[in-house]
Structure formats: structure tokens, C-alpha cells
Design an enzyme around this catalytic site. Structure first.
Site, PDB file in Angstrom:
ATOM      1  N   CYS A   2     -14.936 -12.032  11.143  1.00  0.00           N
ATOM      2  CA  CYS A   2     -15.384 -13.419  11.097  1.00  0.00           C
ATOM      3  C   CYS A   2     -16.857 -13.552  10.713  1.00  0.00           C
ATOM      4  O   CYS A   2     -17.678 -12.729  11.085  1.00  0.00           O
ATOM      5  CB  CYS A   2     -15.232 -14.078  12.455  1.00  0.00           C
ATOM      6  SG  CYS A   2     -13.620 -13.910  13.178  1.00  0.00           S
ATOM      7  N   ARG A  27     -16.834  -9.354   4.442  1.00  0.00           N
ATOM      8  CA  ARG A  27     -16.615  -8.891   5.814  1.00  0.00           C
ATOM      9  C   ARG A  27     -15.132  -8.856   6.185  1.00  0.00           C
ATOM     10  O   ARG A  27     -14.761  -8.217   7.172  1.00  0.00           O
ATOM     11  CB  ARG A  27     -17.354  -9.810   6.805  1.00  0.00           C
ATOM     12  CG  ARG A  27     -18.852  -9.802   6.623  1.00  0.00           C
ATOM     13  CD  ARG A  27     -19.487 -10.964   7.363  1.00  0.00           C
ATOM     14  NE  ARG A  27     -19.458 -10.778   8.796  1.00  0.00           N
ATOM     15  CZ  ARG A  27     -20.403 -10.178   9.489  1.00  0.00           C
ATOM     16  NH1 ARG A  27     -21.445  -9.677   8.872  1.00  0.00           N
ATOM     17  NH2 ARG A  27     -20.323 -10.064  10.787  1.00  0.00           N
ATOM     18  N   TRP A  75     -11.143 -14.041  10.927  1.00  0.00           N
ATOM     19  CA  TRP A  75     -10.260 -12.864  10.865  1.00  0.00           C
ATOM     20  C   TRP A  75      -9.432 -12.937  12.140  1.00  0.00           C
ATOM     21  O   TRP A  75      -9.985 -12.812  13.250  1.00  0.00           O
ATOM     22  CB  TRP A  75     -11.127 -11.607  10.817  1.00  0.00           C
ATOM     23  CG  TRP A  75     -10.416 -10.341  10.491  1.00  0.00           C
ATOM     24  CD1 TRP A  75     -10.113  -9.871   9.249  1.00  0.00           C
ATOM     25  CD2 TRP A  75      -9.979  -9.340  11.410  1.00  0.00           C
ATOM     26  NE1 TRP A  75      -9.509  -8.646   9.344  1.00  0.00           N
ATOM     27  CE2 TRP A  75      -9.406  -8.294  10.658  1.00  0.00           C
ATOM     28  CE3 TRP A  75     -10.002  -9.218  12.809  1.00  0.00           C
ATOM     29  CZ2 TRP A  75      -8.873  -7.153  11.244  1.00  0.00           C
ATOM     30  CZ3 TRP A  75      -9.470  -8.089  13.384  1.00  0.00           C
ATOM     31  CH2 TRP A  75      -8.902  -7.066  12.609  1.00  0.00           C
ATOM     32  N   ASN A 101     -17.270 -16.328  16.606  1.00  0.00           N
ATOM     33  CA  ASN A 101     -16.822 -14.951  16.331  1.00  0.00           C
ATOM     34  C   ASN A 101     -16.729 -14.240  17.663  1.00  0.00           C
ATOM     35  O   ASN A 101     -17.564 -14.467  18.532  1.00  0.00           O
ATOM     36  CB  ASN A 101     -17.859 -14.172  15.512  1.00  0.00           C
ATOM     37  CG  ASN A 101     -18.093 -14.762  14.155  1.00  0.00           C
ATOM     38  OD1 ASN A 101     -17.342 -15.607  13.709  1.00  0.00           O
ATOM     39  ND2 ASN A 101     -19.147 -14.311  13.507  1.00  0.00           N
ATOM     40  N   GLY A 102     -15.778 -13.324  17.780  1.00  0.00           N
ATOM     41  CA  GLY A 102     -15.701 -12.548  19.014  1.00  0.00           C
ATOM     42  C   GLY A 102     -14.478 -12.937  19.818  1.00  0.00           C
ATOM     43  O   GLY A 102     -13.558 -13.588  19.313  1.00  0.00           O
ATOM     44  N   GLU A 487     -11.620  11.835   5.307  1.00  0.00           N
ATOM     45  CA  GLU A 487     -12.214  10.665   4.656  1.00  0.00           C
ATOM     46  C   GLU A 487     -11.470  10.330   3.353  1.00  0.00           C
ATOM     47  O   GLU A 487     -11.247   9.156   3.043  1.00  0.00           O
ATOM     48  CB  GLU A 487     -13.709  10.928   4.422  1.00  0.00           C
ATOM     49  CG  GLU A 487     -14.465   9.854   3.671  1.00  0.00           C
ATOM     50  CD  GLU A 487     -14.444   8.472   4.318  1.00  0.00           C
ATOM     51  OE1 GLU A 487     -14.011   8.337   5.472  1.00  0.00           O
ATOM     52  OE2 GLU A 487     -14.832   7.510   3.632  1.00  0.00           O
ATOM     53  N   LYS A 491      -9.678   6.758   2.626  1.00  0.00           N
ATOM     54  CA  LYS A 491      -9.995   5.920   1.456  1.00  0.00           C
ATOM     55  C   LYS A 491      -8.711   5.483   0.768  1.00  0.00           C
ATOM     56  O   LYS A 491      -8.550   4.329   0.402  1.00  0.00           O
ATOM     57  CB  LYS A 491     -10.846   6.674   0.432  1.00  0.00           C
ATOM     58  CG  LYS A 491     -12.301   6.858   0.691  1.00  0.00           C
ATOM     59  CD  LYS A 491     -13.147   5.618   0.676  1.00  0.00           C
ATOM     60  CE  LYS A 491     -13.093   4.930   1.988  1.00  0.00           C
ATOM     61  NZ  LYS A 491     -13.843   5.151   3.075  1.00  0.00           N
ATOM     62  N   GLU A 494      -6.661   2.952   2.923  1.00  0.00           N
ATOM     63  CA  GLU A 494      -7.332   1.655   3.078  1.00  0.00           C
ATOM     64  C   GLU A 494      -7.095   0.733   1.891  1.00  0.00           C
ATOM     65  O   GLU A 494      -6.859  -0.454   2.073  1.00  0.00           O
ATOM     66  CB  GLU A 494      -8.858   1.856   3.187  1.00  0.00           C
ATOM     67  CG  GLU A 494      -9.361   2.255   4.543  1.00  0.00           C
ATOM     68  CD  GLU A 494     -10.868   2.466   4.551  1.00  0.00           C
ATOM     69  OE1 GLU A 494     -11.511   1.991   5.485  1.00  0.00           O
ATOM     70  OE2 GLU A 494     -11.411   3.108   3.625  1.00  0.00           O
ATOM     71  N   HIS A 510       1.603  24.034  11.199  1.00  0.00           N
ATOM     72  CA  HIS A 510       2.100  23.590  12.504  1.00  0.00           C
ATOM     73  C   HIS A 510       2.745  22.204  12.417  1.00  0.00           C
ATOM     74  O   HIS A 510       2.779  21.483  13.401  1.00  0.00           O
ATOM     75  CB  HIS A 510       0.958  23.593  13.523  1.00  0.00           C
ATOM     76  CG  HIS A 510       0.356  24.943  13.717  1.00  0.00           C
ATOM     77  ND1 HIS A 510       1.036  25.988  14.303  1.00  0.00           N
ATOM     78  CD2 HIS A 510      -0.849  25.435  13.348  1.00  0.00           C
ATOM     79  CE1 HIS A 510       0.266  27.055  14.316  1.00  0.00           C
ATOM     80  NE2 HIS A 510      -0.887  26.749  13.740  1.00  0.00           N
ATOM     81  N   LYS A 609     -14.982  -5.546   7.170  1.00  0.00           N
ATOM     82  CA  LYS A 609     -16.124  -4.676   6.913  1.00  0.00           C
ATOM     83  C   LYS A 609     -16.940  -4.463   8.183  1.00  0.00           C
ATOM     84  O   LYS A 609     -17.484  -3.395   8.412  1.00  0.00           O
ATOM     85  CB  LYS A 609     -16.997  -5.327   5.836  1.00  0.00           C
ATOM     86  CG  LYS A 609     -18.178  -4.501   5.395  1.00  0.00           C
ATOM     87  CD  LYS A 609     -17.721  -3.353   4.530  1.00  0.00           C
ATOM     88  CE  LYS A 609     -18.812  -2.365   4.227  1.00  0.00           C
ATOM     89  NZ  LYS A 609     -18.260  -1.050   3.867  1.00  0.00           N
TER      90      LYS A 609
HETATM   91  C1  G6P Z   1     -14.317  -0.865   9.561  1.00  0.00           C
HETATM   92  C2  G6P Z   1     -14.657  -0.641   8.100  1.00  0.00           C
HETATM   93  C3  G6P Z   1     -14.851   0.850   7.845  1.00  0.00           C
HETATM   94  C4  G6P Z   1     -15.910   1.395   8.772  1.00  0.00           C
HETATM   95  C5  G6P Z   1     -15.587   1.097  10.246  1.00  0.00           C
HETATM   96  C6  G6P Z   1     -16.782   1.410  11.133  1.00  0.00           C
HETATM   97  O1  G6P Z   1     -13.077  -0.338   9.845  1.00  0.00           O
HETATM   98  O2  G6P Z   1     -13.637  -1.144   7.275  1.00  0.00           O
HETATM   99  O3  G6P Z   1     -15.257   1.053   6.503  1.00  0.00           O
HETATM  100  O4  G6P Z   1     -16.008   2.781   8.598  1.00  0.00           O
HETATM  101  O5  G6P Z   1     -15.313  -0.287  10.403  1.00  0.00           O
HETATM  102  O6  G6P Z   1     -17.820   0.536  10.781  1.00  0.00           O
HETATM  103  P1  G6P Z   1     -19.351   0.835  10.978  1.00  0.00           P
HETATM  104  O7  G6P Z   1     -20.037  -0.376  10.409  1.00  0.00           O
HETATM  105  O8  G6P Z   1     -19.567   0.963  12.450  1.00  0.00           O
HETATM  106  O9  G6P Z   1     -19.692   2.068  10.252  1.00  0.00           O
END
Ligand code: G6P
Length: 614
Positions: A2, A27, A75, A101-102, A487, A491, A494, A510, A609
Site C-alpha cells: 500500500c 510498490r 494491496w 497502510n498496515g 536467488e 527470480k 517471481e 536426497h 516491493k
Molecule cells: C518483497 C520483495 C522482494 C524483497 C523482499 C524483502 O518480497 O518483492 O524483492 O527481497 O520483499 O524486502 P526488503 O526491502 O526487506 O529487502
């Protein structure tokens, strides 16, 4: 997640709000809305499910005359994404409109109490409870809006950034925060509000970061006032916003994600600047230097983070252990906070977060502080909550990251961990000076080597076409390449919504080995390092089961070339620096596969984000 925008002033309120919402789109959100107060004091709320452009269409034939307004991207947490659940929410009498927000944790309790007083609710949101509570207090106590907000917030348990406007009060916004970001922008006879500075960067660079438990009273023609929840006035500290408008544009790239991938040679240079000096002989990280004793006497380091930052933290663990000989643990912040962690004052807790706002990471910091640990932050966003809540820290300085899938922030975090490990090793004498200089010297070459690696772009784009319709992917790596595998898999899932699993290569036998067949591509990160021979046998194990293999190898590797279906060659660097190079082709591979599938790479479904709720 949000986002909030607000504006009081003589400019076009609607334009400031709608453009501000567009800036906050990165965001992540699923509906948008705004409340406008006209010069005569009328209050109008407009909202729409989906994109900000839907809200624009909805507003096209509406009365947009206003002198103050608040706006929101939502959101969904409580209640599905819908027009009615979108913010702002009216109080039942239509006198107030509020964005939030929150999460209000005790919303059900408050809702039941208000219902007993006859309040009716029209949505499933916790936000409506907050606005009704404020209005109930305002009318029952016959008090000013700011006093009603203060009284209400004293009853609320949870996290919030909120803003509220009132019918008949055309030039005032009351806003407040607890554990969710809120920034006020100070202009000439106009005041802005934002979840970060991006909505108003073209109007002012003077900002005030609202602190937890502070209420901002924004009134046209009056200086900003901050009060605490007890009602006392607090000092207003005006800071300079470290952001430029060009950083928020795509700069000729079709997507922010691709721009951010290609920016890495520059962002890494920016991050190194002034920190590795004298050709690598000295590492200057003030956050470490200023607290030398803490690092010299540390029994243990615990790193807390979420998502991509957690993967960077796994690399931080290896770097700190290898170079400094300090035991390191890495925890998901969301698990750490509820695990009753055993922490002593001789522990250092490092909180890693690109946004600097992740709710679980912030909560982990509070726990660590309450147990007497020294808390160090590694963040990107200057002035965000995490850098402000930690005792010391290092910014990664890679500029705003807009693409939801983190790329340049990941390499920035890994780079900062490398510099931290070298700086601590220098203080502790845990590495020989010549070895420090060798690694630091190579680190200075990393931006150029990343640039060289980015030349794989066209090969990777072609390769992506072969795998666009794969349903599953396995990513394998060992040692420093294991977090890179995690990672790489993150990616891909996501942004392309393909199921992908990252695994330590030796663990494959395993379980995951059972999945391998011709339909299951495996990406193997296999640079020439001390585990190279081991990973070659993992490659053989996949091959002998008919799996197709994409391998990331060091330039000149012939052994894996014979085994793998595709190889992507990357420059040779010392083992501890390989993640800064091997992660680049994986970023590009996931980008192109998602593009081939027609996915929205910058704003993938359901993701945010900046995750400001639990
Ligand atoms: C969300 C984002 C990720 C990020 C994670 C942690 O899931 O989509 O890209 O790695 O939050 O966010 P931060 O801002 O704490 O690195």
C-alpha cells in the site's frame, strides 16, 4: 505494498495525487482511490479496483476541484481487492475520509465495541474500523479531528501509516505513523505526504520523516506540526531527500527490471566509491569503524532478512565467516521474531533490507535491541525506518529499485557484505593484508567484469526461447554458488510464475533427483572454485538421468561444456566474488523467460516491493 499520497496547497490537487499514485505503483497494489476536499469544504471519495489508470478513467467526469486531498494504492490484506474495499474509507456520517497502510490487529474488538454504539460497517476492512473509531470519538467528545485521531491511535494495536481529511475543513490533513513509512514534503505554501519521497520529488527535496507514534498536523499556511500520542509537540527535523527524478524513469529500457540489471556496473561503482581506497589497501566503512569495539568483541553475528535480502545474507554469512572467523547465523526475520531468540549483548544483529521498511525485519530489530544486541542495518533507501532504527549501518547506494524483482539491490547487498567482511578482517587482523588487498583489488574490477558478463544478453535471450514453456526448473549450486541458485530460482518464479527450486547441489540426491527427466531443466552454477570437481559430478548425475542442463561456468571451462546442453561463460574472479558475476546471467534468464510469456515483469501479480505488513 500500500502507498499513501497527500497534498495541501494551491496546485492541482488531483494531478499531484494521481501522478503520485503512479509513482507508488512499483510498490505493488490491486486498487486505488482518493479523497478530495473542495474549497467550499465538500468531501468526495473516488476509488476503483485495479490500476491507477482505472481510477483516472473513473474520475474523468467527476468534480475534481480541491485544495486538499489524500490518495492510496491498496494491496489487499483484510478483504478482497474490490471497489468498496479500496481506500479511502468514509466514516458512516460521511464527515471523514481516511487512508491506511498496515494492519489494525485489534480491529475486531474495536469493531464490536463500535457496533454496540450503533455504528454500521459497509466493508470488510480494518481501515473502516479506524475511521469509524475516530469519528465516534470526534462526535462523542466534540473535539478537534487531531485530538480524535490521537485518542483513537491510543486504542489501536498494530501497524499503520494513515491520513485523514474532514468535510468542512478544506486545508488540513492529519496523518500518523507506527511501523509503516510516512514522509512529509515541505514546499512553498504547499505540503505533500507520501509513503516515500517519490510522489513529490519534482516539487520539493525538503522532507520530514514522521517517526513512530507521531501525528503530523498539515495545515495550509501553517508550519508542519508533529505531536506525540500524549499530545506534546515534538521537534520537526527537515532533511534533504536523496532522490532524483531521472532515477525514477526507465531511461530508454522497456522495463525497470532490465534497466536495473544493466545499471549494475554503475551501481556497484557507486557503492564502492570512497570505501575501497588506495587501490585496495584500505577499506573505509564508517559504520564499522565507528563501532570497532563491537566487531572486535562480537561473539556471534545473526543476520535477519526476508526474500532476496535473505539470500544476500547467506552470502554475507560465508564472507564474514571466511574472512573474519566470527560465527554467523542467518534467520528469516519473520521466524526470528517469534522464535524466542537467545541473544546476548555481545551479539551483533545485522538487518538487511532493500526498502528499509519490511515489517518483519523491523520487528526483528526491536527484539534484538530489547535484548541488548548491537544492531547494524544494510539498506538502500536513505532515511527509511530500518536505517533509523539501527545503531549503525551501511547504505548499499544503488539508487531506487523500482522493479519488484530485486536485481541491483541484491548485488549491492553482496558487495556491501564483502566490503564489511574485508573491513572487519582488517581491524581484527583475521586476514593477511596482502590477501585483503588481492580481494579488494579484484572488487574494484567487478563493475567492469559485470559489464563484460552483461554481453551474454543476446545469447540468454535466444536461450530463453527454448525454455519459456518449461513448467519447473531446478537451480543447483555449492558453496558461494548455493545462495546464487536460491536467488536464481526466486527470480524465475517471481516474474514468470514458473515453479523453480534452488538447492545445494549435493542435496539433490536426497530428493529432487527424483524429479529429473527431459522435461525438467536444471540450471547449475559451476564456476571454477574449490568445489568445482564436486559440482562436475552433480552435473553428471543430472545428465545421466536425461535432464537438460544450463550451466554457468568460468570462461574457458571445457569439462562442463561437454556435459551441459548450454553453457554461459563468465569472467574468472576469486571464489568469494563469484556471486557478483554468476547472478547476472540468472537475472537475465528469468527476465527474458517472463517477457516471452508476456508477463508484467516490473509488477508481478500478488507481489509487493515494500512489505510493510506481517
Ligand atoms: C518483497 C520483495 C522482494 C524483497 C523482499 C524483502 O518480497 O518483492 O524483492 O527481497 O520483499 O524486502 P526488503 O526491502 O526487506 O529487502
Amino acid at each position: 505494498m500500500c502507498g499513501i499520497v497527500g497534498y495541501v496547497g494551491g496546485g492541482s490537487v488531483y494531478n499531484v495525487l494521481i501522478n503520485g499514485l503512479k509513482r507508488l505503483e512499483y510498490r505493488g497494489y490491486d486498487s486505488a482511490g482518493m479523497a478530495l476536499v473542495s474549497p467550499g469544504g465538500d468531501l468526495h471519495v473516488y476509488k476503483a479496483k485495479g490500476k491507477v489508470s482505472n481510477l483516472e478513467d473513473f474520475c474523468a467526469d467527476k468534480n475534481l476541484e480541491a485544495v486538499a486531498g489524500i490518495a492510496h494504492t491498496r494491496w489487499a490484506t483484510h478483504g478482497e481487492p474490490s471497489d468498496s474495499n479500496a481506500h479511502p474509507h468514509y466514516s458512516e456520517d460521511g464527515e471523514l475520509a481516511l487512508v491506511h497502510n498496515g494492519t489494525i490487529e485489534n480491529y475486531q474488538l474495536l469493531k464490536d465495541a463500535l457496533a454496540q454504539h450503533g455504528c454500521k460497517f459497509h466493508t470488510e476492512t480494518d481501515t473502516e474500523v479506524l475511521v469509524q473509531l475516530i469519528e465516534y470519538i470526534r462526535t462523542t467528545n466534540e473535539c478537534e479531528l487531531v485530538d480524535a485521531v490521537r485518542e483513537a491511535l491510543n486504542q489501536v494495536v498494530g501497524a499503520y501509516a494513515m491520513a485523514v481529511v474532514e468535510k468542512g475543513n478544506p486545508d488540513t490533513i492529519i496523518a500518523a505513523r507506527k511501523s509503516s513509512p510516512l514522509v512529509v514534503g515541505i514546499g512553498d505554501d504547499e505540503t505533500f505526504l507520501g509513503s516515500d519521497g517519490t510522489p513529490f520529488i519534482e516539487y520539493t527535496n525538503k522532507v520530514v520523516y514522521v517517526d513512530d507514534d507521531q501525528i503530523a498536523v498539515i495545515k495550509r499556511g501553517e508550519p508542519l506540526k508533529l505531536i506525540n500520542l500524549k499530545g506534546s509537540e515534538e521537534k520537526v527535523n527537515v532533511k534533504k531527500l536523496e532522490l532524483s527524478i531521472t532515477q525514477l524513469e526507465k531511461g530508454g529500457y522497456p522495463h525497470f527490471m532490465l534497466k536495473e540489471i544493466f545499471e549494475q556496473p554503475n551501481t556497484l561503482t557507486d557503492s564502492i566509491r570512497g570505501r575501497i581506497v588506495e587501490g585496495g589497501r584500505r577499506i573505509i566503512l564508517n559504520g564499522v569503524m565507528d563501532h570497532k569495539d563491537k566487531f572486535l568483541n562480537a561473539n556471534r553475528i545473526i543476520i535477519v532478512a526476508c526474500g532476496t535480502s535473505w539470500h544476500a545474507s547467506l552470502l554475507g554469512k560465508q564472507l564474514l565467516q571466511d574472512m573474519c572467523g566470527i560465527p554467523v547465523e542467518v534467520e528469516y526475520a519473520s521466524e526470528f521474531r517469534y522464535s524466542n531468540p537467545v541473544i546476548t549483548p555481545r551479539d551483533i544483529v545485522i538487518a538487511v533490507s532493500q526498502s528499509g521498511e519490511t515489517a518483519d525485519t523491523l520487528a526483528a530489530i526491536q527484539i534484538a535491541k530489547s535484548k541488548g544486541a548491537f544492531v547494524y542495518g544494510v539498506s538502500n533507501v536513505v532515511g527509511a525506518s530500518i536505517p533509523r532504527e539501527t545503531h549503525s549501518g551501511t547504505y548499499i547506494h544503488v539508487g531506487p529499485e523500482i522493479g519488484v524483482a530485486s536485481t541491483k539491490a541484491f548485488t549491492g547487498q553482496v558487495l556491501v557484505f564483502t566490503m564489511m567482511a574485508l573491513a572487519i578482517a582488517q581491524i581484527k587482523g583475521s586476514m593477511e593484508q596482502k590477501d585483503i588487498e588481492a580481494v579488494a583489488g579484484c572488487l574494484l574490477r567487478i563493475p567492469d567484469l559485470v559489464k563484460e558478463t552483461l554481453r551474454l544478453n543476446d545469447d540468454i535471450q535466444r536461450l530463453s526461447l527454448i525454455y519459456t514453456y518449461a513448467r519447473n526448473f531446478l537451480y543447483l549450486g555449492r558453496g558461494y554458488s548455493y545462495p546464487v541458485a536460491l536467488e536464481g530460482a526466486l527470480k524465475l518464479k517471481e516474474i514468470s510464475y514458473i515453479h523453480a527450486e534452488g538447492y545445494p547441489a549435493a542435496e539433490m540426491k536426497h530428493g529432487p533427483i527424483a524429479l529429473i527427466d527431459s522435461e525438467m531443466p536444471t540450471v547449475i552454477i559451476a564456476p571454477k572454485d574449490h568445489l568445482y570437481e564436486k559440482i562436475v559430478s552433480n552435473v553428471q548425475q543430472v545428465k545421466s538421468r536425461g535432464g537438460s542442463i544450463i550451466a554457468i561456468v568460468t570462461k574457458g571451462d571445457t569439462t562442463i561444456r561437454e556435459l551441459a546442453n548450454h553453457v554461459l561463460e563468465v569472467p574468472d574472479v576469486p571464489e568469494c566474488l563469484t556471486p557478483l558475476i554468476t547472478s547476472i546471467p540468472l537475472q537475465l534468464l528469468s527476465y527474458y523467460i517472463a517477457i516471452n510469456k508476456g508477463k508484467n515483469v516490473d509488477m508481478p501479480r500478488n507481489l509487493a516491493k515494500s512489505v510493510t505488513v506481517e
